[in-house]
Design a protein around this motif. Structure first.
Motif, PDB file in Angstrom:
ATOM      1  N   SER A 236      19.231  42.143  10.335  1.00 33.49           N
ATOM      2  CA  SER A 236      18.835  43.526  10.099  1.00 33.49           C
ATOM      3  C   SER A 236      19.988  44.431  10.479  1.00 33.49           C
ATOM      4  N   GLY A 237      20.038  45.586   9.836  1.00 31.74           N
ATOM      5  CA  GLY A 237      21.076  46.555  10.150  1.00 31.74           C
ATOM      6  C   GLY A 237      20.716  47.912   9.594  1.00 31.74           C
ATOM      7  N   ALA A 238      21.655  48.840   9.628  1.00 32.85           N
ATOM      8  CA  ALA A 238      21.545  50.212   9.101  1.00 32.85           C
ATOM      9  C   ALA A 238      20.793  51.154  10.021  1.00 32.85           C
ATOM     10  N   ALA A 239      19.850  50.646  10.816  1.00 35.84           N
ATOM     11  CA  ALA A 239      19.105  51.472  11.764  1.00 35.84           C
ATOM     12  C   ALA A 239      18.636  50.567  12.896  1.00 35.84           C
ATOM     13  N   ILE A 240      18.353  51.181  14.051  1.00 33.69           N
ATOM     14  CA  ILE A 240      17.917  50.405  15.208  1.00 33.69           C
ATOM     15  C   ILE A 240      16.549  49.792  14.926  1.00 33.69           C
ATOM     16  N   LEU A 241      16.397  48.529  15.285  1.00 36.18           N
ATOM     17  CA  LEU A 241      15.158  47.806  15.056  1.00 36.18           C
ATOM     18  C   LEU A 241      14.156  48.115  16.165  1.00 36.18           C
ATOM     19  N   PRO A 242      12.992  48.671  15.836  1.00 39.64           N
ATOM     20  CA  PRO A 242      11.986  48.927  16.880  1.00 39.64           C
ATOM     21  C   PRO A 242      11.526  47.615  17.528  1.00 39.64           C
ATOM     22  N   PRO A 243      11.340  47.586  18.839  1.00 42.22           N
ATOM     23  CA  PRO A 243      10.960  46.336  19.523  1.00 42.22           C
ATOM     24  C   PRO A 243       9.680  45.713  18.978  1.00 42.22           C
ATOM     25  N   GLU A 244       8.671  46.532  18.671  1.00 46.60           N
ATOM     26  CA  GLU A 244       7.420  45.984  18.177  1.00 46.60           C
ATOM     27  C   GLU A 244       7.622  45.321  16.819  1.00 46.60           C
ATOM     28  N   LEU A 245       8.463  45.895  15.978  1.00 50.32           N
ATOM     29  CA  LEU A 245       8.738  45.289  14.677  1.00 50.32           C
ATOM     30  C   LEU A 245       9.495  43.973  14.850  1.00 50.32           C
ATOM     31  N   ALA A 246      10.446  43.931  15.771  1.00 50.44           N
ATOM     32  CA  ALA A 246      11.169  42.683  16.040  1.00 50.44           C
ATOM     33  C   ALA A 246      10.216  41.586  16.483  1.00 50.44           C
ATOM     34  N   ALA A 247       9.285  41.957  17.362  1.00 48.70           N
ATOM     35  CA  ALA A 247       8.313  40.971  17.855  1.00 48.70           C
ATOM     36  C   ALA A 247       7.368  40.530  16.735  1.00 48.70           C
ATOM     37  N   ARG A 248       6.974  41.474  15.889  1.00 49.85           N
ATOM     38  CA  ARG A 248       6.066  41.136  14.780  1.00 49.85           C
ATOM     39  C   ARG A 248       6.743  40.175  13.808  1.00 49.85           C
ATOM     40  N   TRP A 249       8.021  40.422  13.501  1.00 49.82           N
ATOM     41  CA  TRP A 249       8.763  39.546  12.594  1.00 49.82           C
ATOM     42  C   TRP A 249       8.867  38.134  13.183  1.00 49.82           C
ATOM     43  N   GLU A 250       9.155  38.052  14.464  1.00 48.38           N
ATOM     44  CA  GLU A 250       9.288  36.737  15.088  1.00 48.38           C
ATOM     45  C   GLU A 250       7.956  35.988  15.099  1.00 48.38           C
ATOM     46  N   ARG A 251       6.856  36.702  15.361  1.00 48.07           N
ATOM     47  CA  ARG A 251       5.540  36.051  15.326  1.00 48.07           C
ATOM     48  C   ARG A 251       5.229  35.536  13.934  1.00 48.07           C
ATOM     49  N   LEU A 252       5.627  36.284  12.938  1.00 44.42           N
ATOM     50  CA  LEU A 252       5.298  35.945  11.552  1.00 44.42           C
ATOM     51  C   LEU A 252       6.149  34.802  11.017  1.00 44.42           C
ATOM     52  N   THR A 253       7.449  34.815  11.327  1.00 43.35           N
ATOM     53  CA  THR A 253       8.368  33.862  10.717  1.00 43.35           C
ATOM     54  C   THR A 253       8.832  32.754  11.647  1.00 43.35           C
ATOM     55  N   GLY A 254       8.695  32.972  12.964  1.00 41.37           N
ATOM     56  CA  GLY A 254       9.250  32.028  13.924  1.00 41.37           C
ATOM     57  C   GLY A 254      10.723  32.231  14.173  1.00 41.37           C
ATOM     58  N   HIS A 255      11.309  33.303  13.610  1.00 36.23           N
ATOM     59  CA  HIS A 255      12.744  33.555  13.763  1.00 36.23           C
ATOM     60  C   HIS A 255      12.974  34.894  14.435  1.00 36.23           C
ATOM     61  N   LYS A 256      13.940  34.934  15.354  1.00 39.06           N
ATOM     62  CA  LYS A 256      14.383  36.209  15.893  1.00 39.06           C
ATOM     63  C   LYS A 256      15.209  36.949  14.844  1.00 39.06           C
ATOM     64  N   VAL A 257      15.249  38.256  14.961  1.00 40.52           N
ATOM     65  CA  VAL A 257      16.069  39.069  14.076  1.00 40.52           C
ATOM     66  C   VAL A 257      17.428  39.283  14.735  1.00 40.52           C
ATOM     67  N   HIS A 258      18.478  39.013  14.002  1.00 39.03           N
ATOM     68  CA  HIS A 258      19.842  39.189  14.499  1.00 39.03           C
ATOM     69  C   HIS A 258      20.379  40.498  13.927  1.00 39.03           C
ATOM     70  N   GLU A 259      20.618  41.456  14.814  1.00 35.42           N
ATOM     71  CA  GLU A 259      21.023  42.778  14.362  1.00 35.42           C
ATOM     72  C   GLU A 259      22.539  42.891  14.221  1.00 35.42           C
ATOM     73  N   THR A 260      22.929  43.690  13.241  1.00 28.19           N
ATOM     74  CA  THR A 260      24.339  43.944  12.942  1.00 28.19           C
ATOM     75  C   THR A 260      24.566  45.444  12.930  1.00 28.19           C
TER      76      THR A 260
END
Length: 642
Positions: free
Chosen positions: A345-369
């Motif tokens: 993910s990039g272009a804007a700061i990732l909200p913590p709740e969205l990061a956690a939701r993505w990880e719960r859904l996919t099993g993957h952490k989001v790597h920010e750039t």
């Protein structure tokens, strides 16, 4: 004469980067040794030599992953880029001449980018900008050629191109890209100076540059425009060497692999789609899937996001936070997404709740750039296998210098280094820092006196030397000299289960200068009141001055064309609401009936205005002017209707 371009191995990661020790290890080898490529054209040629008939690009005609698609191999990509460079040379374009690109995200965009930069200078244009803005950008660059989409599609491309041809005196040639499925019988007869792309291409060789040009790293490759949708155009000059460096460093740190399949849904007119994702993938032999001409703005693509991953065995995906939030609403069900290994993910700061939701859904952490136009797309990135909190945008790139400096009371960069662990404005010196804007006055404002690029980003370094991003200096809320990080408020409010997006800005205040307010968009079917959200935030924001003074619930967040929340519009909305409260308070005091109360208006371009009519007394007008004059808003106008 030696063959050109020279053949070098394609880009590949030389190690698995796990921390700054690995970054420093990469820096032990001189950059010219590990990065012998001199131009973007050489990168594409090297991939052709290495990967040949392997698929490089697949364009989906619809959002249905089982629907029609068109693919190019690495052989075909190099051949077409070369042919197009030869087209431009035959039309008289030299290395300092500019070609604009007015296309959706189609395969031909590769020609407008890499073919044009092999012949001269490419200028990608956001097709959703106003026509006046496009005229300004083309005039500023001196573009002589425009590569344009041959029908109206989403943005009225062709009619817009024809009007630009009339309005930009230097634009002498337009090249028309036929939309998919158009037959020769359907193609229009074109006026003088306008040509069909395929007819021009057919006349050119595809294995060499007819011009004989040897592209140098210091040659200008592209002009990318920066900023939002208002104001004077700022065109950033990208050099071939800087774009090659971004590719090399991204492949090294983000571990692009020839076995990867990447879903690239970022616009091609933007550095995220072109330089952070697109060119590194080409240089490393990655198969890219481009999900329709409108990418992630296509609702069908969002609905089928997981099915596209399953169909093409996507290994690398992600998106800007707004896209990820939309995708998280789509059930995965029994769709097989086991091919995924890397989510970015990039272009804007990732909200913590969205990061956690993505990880719960996919099993993957989001790597920010983190990246920006002025750093050719990338400046820091989070490697695979490195976990960090949301807002952690990873390590600086190898051979890059990064410095954090203190801010003054107005949020401007100083010469003082920020203390370890303390926030500061991020500065860079790096091989991919741009060569300045076309306008020298803009360039002077972008750099410190000793040559550091002032990014405007605010962040701090943690114990592992990862950059933890807070936000933008221009987004700081300054309350009575107290700098308030809007991310603190946004994270607090965004943790509420009903909140989809939260964006904090400063509302003008006569006493404090600014007061923190927050705009909120809610999840469908999850109600919440402003009072409830105010209490929720107050319990989670430790500093009393940072607790929001008002919560505005809106239907949808204003967005830029690349999916960022557009805070200038929110600031204008906050200013209008402040002015309207002043108007209403004085109306109560002077007995102005509800139906006769004037309305306040505010926009980023025009400032604040209040329109009076003949029913308002001179005393009311004088009090209103005096009250509004105390607000730190310029310009402001109190007008009387004719």
């Amino acid at each position: 004469m030696a063959d050109y371009p020279p053949v070098h191995p394609p880009l590949r990661a030389s190690m698995q980067v796990r921390g700054m020790d690995d970054i420093r290890a990469l820096e032990q080898t001189p950059l010219h040794v590990v990065m012998p490529q001199r131009s973007t054209y050489e990168l594409i040629h090297n991939s052709k030599a290495a990967f040949g008939d392997k698929t490089a690009l697949t364009f989906l005609h619809t959002g249905d992953p089982a629907g029609p698609a068109t693919s190019w191999t690495f052989d075909a990509l190099f051949a077409k880029v070369t042919q197009y460079a030869n087209v431009l040379h035959a039309l008289g374009m030299g290395k300092d001449d500019v070609q604009g690109v007015l296309l959706p995200s189609c395969l031909e965009y590769q020609l407008g980018l890499w073919g044009a930069s092999a012949a001269g200078i490419a200028q990608p244009l956001n097709p959703l900008l106003s026509e006046d803005k496009l005229v300004s950008l083309l005039q500023a660059s001196g573009a002589t050629v425009l590569l344009a989409w041959g029908d109206e599609a989403e943005a009225g491309y062709w009619s817009k191109a024809m009007r630009l041809r009339e309005r930009v005196p230097g634009l002498r040639l337009v090249i028309r890209v036929a939309p998919p499925g158009e037959t020769r019988a359907q193609r229009p007869v074109l006026p003088e100076g306008v040509h069909h792309l395929d007819a021009l291409m057919a006349a050119q060789p595809d294995n060499r540059l007819v011009s004989g040009r040897r592209i140098a790293p210091e040659d200008v490759a592209s002009y990318f425009h920066t900023g939002g949708t208002t104001g004077a155009p700022k065109l950033a000059r990208h050099l071939h060497g800087g774009q090659v460096y971004t590719c090399w460093a991204t492949v090294e740190v983000a571990d692009f692999r020839a076995s990867d399949v990447a879903l690239n849904g970022s616009p091609q007119f933007h550095v995220a789609g072109t330089l952070a994702g697109g060119l590194p993938a080409i240089a490393a032999g990655v198969h890219q899937v481009i999900p329709t001409a409108t990418l992630f703005r296509n609702p069908e693509v969002i609905r089928n996001y997981w099915r596209i991953i399953e169909r093409f065995r996507i290994t690398t995906s992600g998106g800007v936070p707004t896209v990820m939030a939309a995708v998280c609403q789509v059930p995965i069900g029994d769709t097989d997404i086991s091919s995924l290994r890397f989510c970015r993910s990039g272009a804007a700061i990732l909200p913590p709740e969205l990061a956690a939701r993505w990880e719960r859904l996919t099993g993957h952490k989001v790597h920010e750039t983190l990246g920006m136009t002025e750093t050719s797309g990338v400046s820091t990135t989070t490697p695979l296998g490195i976990a960090g909190p949301a807002g952690s945008v990873g390590f600086r790139l190898p051979h890059m210098q990064m410095r954090l400096v203190e801010m003054d009371a107005d949020g401007q960069a100083t010469d003082r280094d920020a203390a370890p662990g303390q926030p500061g404005i991020v500065l860079y010196k790096a091989p991919n820092v741009f060569a300045g804007y076309l306008n020298p006055a803009d360039t002077a404002k972008a750099f410190t006196h000793d040559g550091w690029l002032i990014t405007g980003d605010i962040g701090w370094l943690d114990a592992q030397e990862r950059l933890q991003l807070s936000g933008r200096a221009k987004d700081l809320i300054i309350r009575s000299g107290h700098n308030i990080d809007p991310k603190v408020i946004e994270d607090a409010v965004g943790a509420h289960p009903a909140v989809k997006f939260a964006a904090a800005v400063g509302a003008p205040d006569a006493y404090a200068g600014e007061l923190p307010v927050v705009f909120v968009a809610l999840h469908e079917g999850k109600p919440a009141s402003p009072e409830e959200l105010m209490d929720f935030a107050a319990a989670r924001v430790d500093e009393p001055p940072a607790r929001p003074k008002r919560v505005f619930i809106i239907d949808a967040m204003p967005m830029t064309n690349v999916g960022k929340i557009y805070k200038p519009e929110l600031r204008a909305m906050a200013a209008r609401a402040t002015a309207q409260r002043i108007v209403d308070g004085l109306s109560d005091q002077f007995g102005v009936p509800q139906h006769a109360r004037p309305g306040a208006a505010c926009s980023e371009a025009d400032g604040l205005s209040v329109m009076l009519n003949g029913t308002h007394s001179p005393a009311f007008e004088a009090a209103l002017r005096a009250a509004l004059a105390e607000l730190p808003l310029k310009p402001q106008r109190v007008l009387r209707a004719a």
